[in-house]
Design a protein around this motif. Structure first.
Motif, mmCIF file in Angstrom:
data_model
loop_
_atom_site.group_PDB
_atom_site.id
_atom_site.type_symbol
_atom_site.label_atom_id
_atom_site.label_comp_id
_atom_site.label_asym_id
_atom_site.label_seq_id
_atom_site.Cartn_x
_atom_site.Cartn_y
_atom_site.Cartn_z
ATOM 1 N N UNK A 11 0.833 -1.205 0.000
ATOM 2 C CA UNK A 11 0.000 0.000 0.000
ATOM 3 C C UNK A 11 0.862 1.247 0.000
ATOM 4 N N UNK A 12 1.871 1.264 0.848
ATOM 5 C CA UNK A 12 2.727 2.447 0.969
ATOM 6 C C UNK A 12 3.502 2.687 -0.319
ATOM 7 N N UNK A 13 3.920 1.606 -0.979
ATOM 8 C CA UNK A 13 4.703 1.736 -2.203
ATOM 9 C C UNK A 13 3.889 2.308 -3.356
ATOM 10 N N UNK A 14 2.577 2.068 -3.326
ATOM 11 C CA UNK A 14 1.713 2.494 -4.441
ATOM 12 C C UNK A 14 0.826 3.691 -4.103
ATOM 13 N N UNK A 15 0.787 4.065 -2.848
ATOM 14 C CA UNK A 15 -0.134 5.107 -2.413
ATOM 15 C C UNK A 15 0.122 6.447 -3.081
#
Length: 291
Positions: free
Chosen positions: A155-159
């Motif tokens: 999630x953090x990588x794509x947010x």
């Protein structure tokens, strides 16, 4: 008789030159749906060979007025439909994501479904300038949830990438392109005024009141535009022009239909390959009130 004729001509001229206050006049619980269609034709010169990409985005949004104050109007927006296709004459269909898609294996369609019926609150001035938008974070969280993506690192990588499209700031900049075209002062036919759009598409707009009646008016606009998309992998900066035509309701200030045509030319820098790709984009965006 001659005096009466002169008086009538005088009164008629007053009517033609009378100043008009163009602003949004909406009431609490007013609702309306907007259909947006955006078509992009992208041409990139890669080592002397043109690569063409065609993008088509269609969305339906419902707006409800939840509060009306003296200077601002508070609206709640929800997406009701979202579809995006991407294709190339050489490569065929690259993407076909649709919230109406029943295929549970289509990850992008599942994420798009996560945008549906998630309320986003918009505070808008009577000129159409948006003061703030809230709800973008909840929208993005719902997209990940709909796709069953629960890993925090993923999630953090794509947010950040999703925030560029669906975050509160991105939504504010996007919505202003269909709301922010009214002057802050009273105007007459052929008067002009200016404003600026911010964000990845930055435009300095010059607007003209073309026609006005008690029921409808038209506004035309021309803009100098800078389109940019910058991240750690790709840097794209294009400049160009936009032409906008707006047909609107004189009583509510709300547009009936908007057409925006643009052409933008520049370069795309692919950082990993140290490659500069000449890029040209032509686009047509329409907004239409459905009810």
């Amino acid at each position: 008789m001659k005096a009466l004729t002169i008086l009538l001509i005088f009164l008629s001229s007053l009517s033609l030159t009378a100043q008009k206050v163009l602003q949004y006049n909406l009431k609490t619980d007013d609702t309306f749906r907007v259909e947006q269609q955006a078509k992009q034709h992208i041409t990139q010169d890669i080592n002397g060979v043109d690569q063409i990409i065609n993008n088509h985005l269609k969305s339906v949004m419902q707006f409800k007025v939840v509060k009306v104050e003296q200077d601002v109007i508070v609206l709640e927006m929800t997406f009701q439909h979202l579809k995006m296709t991407m294709s190339s004459p050489e490569l065929g269909e690259l993407l076909n994501a649709d919230t109406a898609n029943e295929d549970d294996a289509d990850l992008t369609s599942k994420m798009f479904k996560g945008t549906l019926n998630i309320p986003v609150t918009m505070i808008m001035e009577r000129t159409g300038k948006i003061q703030s938008i809230s709800g973008g974070e909840e929208l993005i969280a719902s997209m990940f949830k709909a796709a069953n993506i629960i890993d925090g690192a993923t999630i953090e990588a794509n947010k950040a990438q999703f925030e560029k499209q669906f975050g509160s700031e991105a939504l504010s900049n996007s919505f202003e392109q269909m709301t922010y075209f009214l002057p802050a002062k009273a105007v007459t036919i052929n008067d002009t005024w200016e404003n600026v759009y911010q964000g990845d598409l930055r435009a300095k707009n010059k607007w003209t009141l073309s026609t006005y009646t008690e029921d409808a008016y038209t506004v035309s606009g021309n803009a100098d535009v800078t389109m940019s998309n910058i991240d750690e992998n790709v840097t794209m900066v294009l400049t160009g022009t936009q032409k906008t035509t707006i047909n609107a309701n004189s009583k509510t200030g709300l547009f009936k239909e908007i057409t925006v045509e643009g052409i933008y030319i520049g370069d795309t820098q692919v950082n990993a390959q140290n490659m500069t790709i000449p890029t040209e984009i032509t686009s047509t965006i329409t907004y239409k009130i459905l009810n």
